[in-house]
Design a protein around this motif. Sequence first.
Motif, short mmCIF file in Angstrom:
data_model
loop_
_atom_site.label_atom_id
_atom_site.label_comp_id
_atom_site.label_asym_id
_atom_site.label_seq_id
_atom_site.Cartn_x
_atom_site.Cartn_y
_atom_site.Cartn_z
N LEU A 7 -8.03 -14.73 -26.11
CA LEU A 7 -7.30 -13.71 -25.35
C LEU A 7 -8.06 -13.44 -24.06
CD1 LEU A 7 -4.78 -11.94 -25.57
CD2 LEU A 7 -6.22 -10.14 -26.54
N VAL A 8 -7.38 -13.67 -22.93
CA VAL A 8 -8.02 -13.56 -21.62
C VAL A 8 -7.37 -12.42 -20.83
CG1 VAL A 8 -8.44 -14.73 -19.43
CG2 VAL A 8 -8.60 -16.01 -21.58
N LYS A 9 -8.22 -11.57 -20.26
CA LYS A 9 -7.76 -10.47 -19.40
C LYS A 9 -7.65 -10.99 -17.98
CE LYS A 9 -8.98 -5.77 -17.92
NZ LYS A 9 -9.99 -4.67 -18.06
N GLU A 10 -6.47 -10.89 -17.39
CA GLU A 10 -6.26 -11.38 -16.03
C GLU A 10 -5.93 -10.21 -15.11
OE1 GLU A 10 -3.21 -14.39 -16.23
OE2 GLU A 10 -4.69 -15.96 -16.56
N GLU A 11 -6.54 -10.25 -13.93
CA GLU A 11 -6.30 -9.21 -12.92
C GLU A 11 -5.21 -9.66 -11.98
OE1 GLU A 11 -8.77 -6.69 -9.50
OE2 GLU A 11 -9.75 -8.24 -10.68
N ASN A 12 -4.22 -8.82 -11.77
CA ASN A 12 -3.12 -9.13 -10.86
C ASN A 12 -3.14 -8.11 -9.72
OD1 ASN A 12 -1.96 -11.14 -12.70
ND2 ASN A 12 -1.48 -9.36 -13.97
N VAL A 13 -3.27 -8.61 -8.50
CA VAL A 13 -3.32 -7.73 -7.33
C VAL A 13 -2.11 -8.00 -6.45
CG1 VAL A 13 -4.64 -7.06 -5.30
CG2 VAL A 13 -5.83 -7.72 -7.40
N LYS A 14 -1.34 -6.96 -6.18
CA LYS A 14 -0.19 -7.07 -5.29
C LYS A 14 -0.41 -6.17 -4.08
CE LYS A 14 3.24 -8.17 -8.84
NZ LYS A 14 4.53 -7.76 -9.45
N SER A 15 0.06 -6.63 -2.95
CA SER A 15 -0.09 -5.84 -1.73
C SER A 15 1.28 -5.55 -1.13
CB SER A 15 -0.95 -6.58 -0.71
OG SER A 15 -0.33 -7.80 -0.32
N TYR A 16 1.38 -4.42 -0.44
CA TYR A 16 2.61 -4.13 0.29
C TYR A 16 2.25 -3.36 1.56
CZ TYR A 16 2.33 0.66 -1.53
OH TYR A 16 1.92 1.92 -1.83
N SER A 17 3.10 -3.51 2.58
CA SER A 17 2.85 -2.86 3.87
C SER A 17 3.53 -1.51 3.90
CB SER A 17 3.38 -3.73 5.02
OG SER A 17 2.70 -4.95 5.05
N ASN A 18 2.82 -0.55 4.45
CA ASN A 18 3.38 0.78 4.68
C ASN A 18 3.69 0.91 6.16
OD1 ASN A 18 4.14 3.43 4.59
ND2 ASN A 18 2.04 4.24 4.39
N ASN A 19 4.96 0.69 6.52
CA ASN A 19 5.35 0.72 7.93
C ASN A 19 5.39 2.16 8.43
OD1 ASN A 19 5.69 -2.11 8.07
ND2 ASN A 19 7.71 -1.90 7.09
N ALA A 20 4.49 2.46 9.30
CA ALA A 20 4.41 3.83 9.83
C ALA A 20 5.53 4.08 10.83
CB ALA A 20 3.05 4.06 10.49
N SER A 21 5.79 5.37 11.12
CA SER A 21 6.79 5.72 12.11
C SER A 21 6.27 5.36 13.49
CB SER A 21 7.09 7.23 12.04
OG SER A 21 5.89 7.95 12.23
N ALA A 22 7.13 5.50 14.50
CA ALA A 22 6.76 5.11 15.86
C ALA A 22 5.50 5.82 16.29
CB ALA A 22 7.90 5.46 16.82
N GLY A 23 4.60 5.07 16.83
CA GLY A 23 3.33 5.62 17.30
C GLY A 23 2.26 5.68 16.24
N GLY A 24 2.64 5.48 14.98
CA GLY A 24 1.67 5.51 13.90
C GLY A 24 1.06 4.14 13.67
N GLU A 25 0.17 4.07 12.70
CA GLU A 25 -0.47 2.82 12.35
C GLU A 25 0.10 2.28 11.04
OE1 GLU A 25 -4.64 3.43 12.15
OE2 GLU A 25 -4.87 3.77 14.32
N ASN A 26 0.22 0.94 11.02
CA ASN A 26 0.65 0.31 9.77
C ASN A 26 -0.53 0.21 8.81
OD1 ASN A 26 3.23 -0.14 10.72
ND2 ASN A 26 2.70 -2.14 11.59
#
Length: 433
Positions: free
Chosen positions: A338-357
């Motif tokens: 039995l093997v424990k596997e790490e799963n990493v998912k990423s997603y972008s947080n699109n900021a409003s105008a003038g903000g940072e992503n």
Amino acid sequence: MKKTFKLFLILFFAFSVKVKAQDGFHFINKNKVHQQISFKLINNLIVIPLHLNDKKLHFILDTGVNKTILFNISQNDSIGLNNVKKVKLQGLGKGESIDALMSLNNNVSIKKIASKTETIYVILKDNFDLSSKMGTTIHGIIGYDLLKEFILKINYKSQTIDFYNPNKFKYRKCKKCEVFPLKLFRNKPYMNLKVQLDTIGNKLIDVKMLIDSGGSDAVWLFEDSKEDIKTPKQFFNDILGEGLSGAIYGNRSRMPKIKMGSFEIENPTVSFLDSLSTKNARTFKDRNGSIGAGILKRFKVWIDYPNKKITLKKSGSFSGGFNYNMSGLDVIYYGKQLVKEENVKSYSNNASAGGENSINFITSFSYKFKPSFIVNSVVENSPAEKAGLLKDDIILKINGKRSYEFTLNDIMFKFQQRDNKKIKIEVSRNGKK
């Protein structure tokens, strides 16, 4: 010198039993003249699916056996066997004969090919655990009982077998094919060919060889079965495989050439059995050795027992080299972990105008069953022994890669690569790395 993983399945029967005539295998549809099946090629061996008394199993197709053998019955298998009696079997190796059962009139089918009258020999204690050595579940071996009824075309490259009705099959013209007569002795096929050993210069020796699709090696020779058949000066002692009666020992080497009609194969690997195994194997006194799947897989092969002949045609792998496993390690499958596997998912947080992503990460874990592998044996004075590896060491990593990311075939291939290649292995021994 390189080396290949091997497994030899050569069985000899230490008893004589009379049974009534069998109907044998046949096409279920009497008008059918052809059936194709797919197989798996594992360690050069042909593994076919079949049904025994309605239970789906996996058998090795082995021209080197004259009986159908069942040897891997677990508590989870429910195979009803008919008309059972006790017998003794003697195999290659240095052990004693073993207890077995003979069962008559069993139903065996392969797609639209079937027999209702098959005799099955059941090994009660599977000492050599073929499934662990193959890395997949193998239940038994089938040979002559199936082969005798058909003309078979074996295509190792496409991993298919075509079964033909011998009464209606016509060979096509084939300029690149060569036909050889077969001699059947005790329902096993033999052919004549020539070999060249470096102990006798350019001289070719006429030999009679068992055609053994159940041996993954290229060539076996029996030392002193002819005056000129001697182990070459350069060789190493090794375990050649497992028989019913224990480990099979011998010398591994190379020879300059094997010649089959107009086909010439250069520098094949060759193994010479120890004296006890040679004595047990030579029930046919004219026999000088075997050609195994290491040779056969280089051809398209038509096996024709009804007309006592074999036809060979070069395949694309004809000129490939021959390898040895010179690590000294015999590695086998050791079940699931039995093997424990790490799963990493990423997603972008699109900021409003003038903000940072921004990028966010979500980590989750899952548990999966993965294969594990263990050292079954270590050859004396081998690189593995000198490195300190021991029997029962559990393999954790190979060259930094976790062992469960490999198949058993992958691991054996690692031991067959270029000369002097260094391999880093991490093992667990008594719970310590």
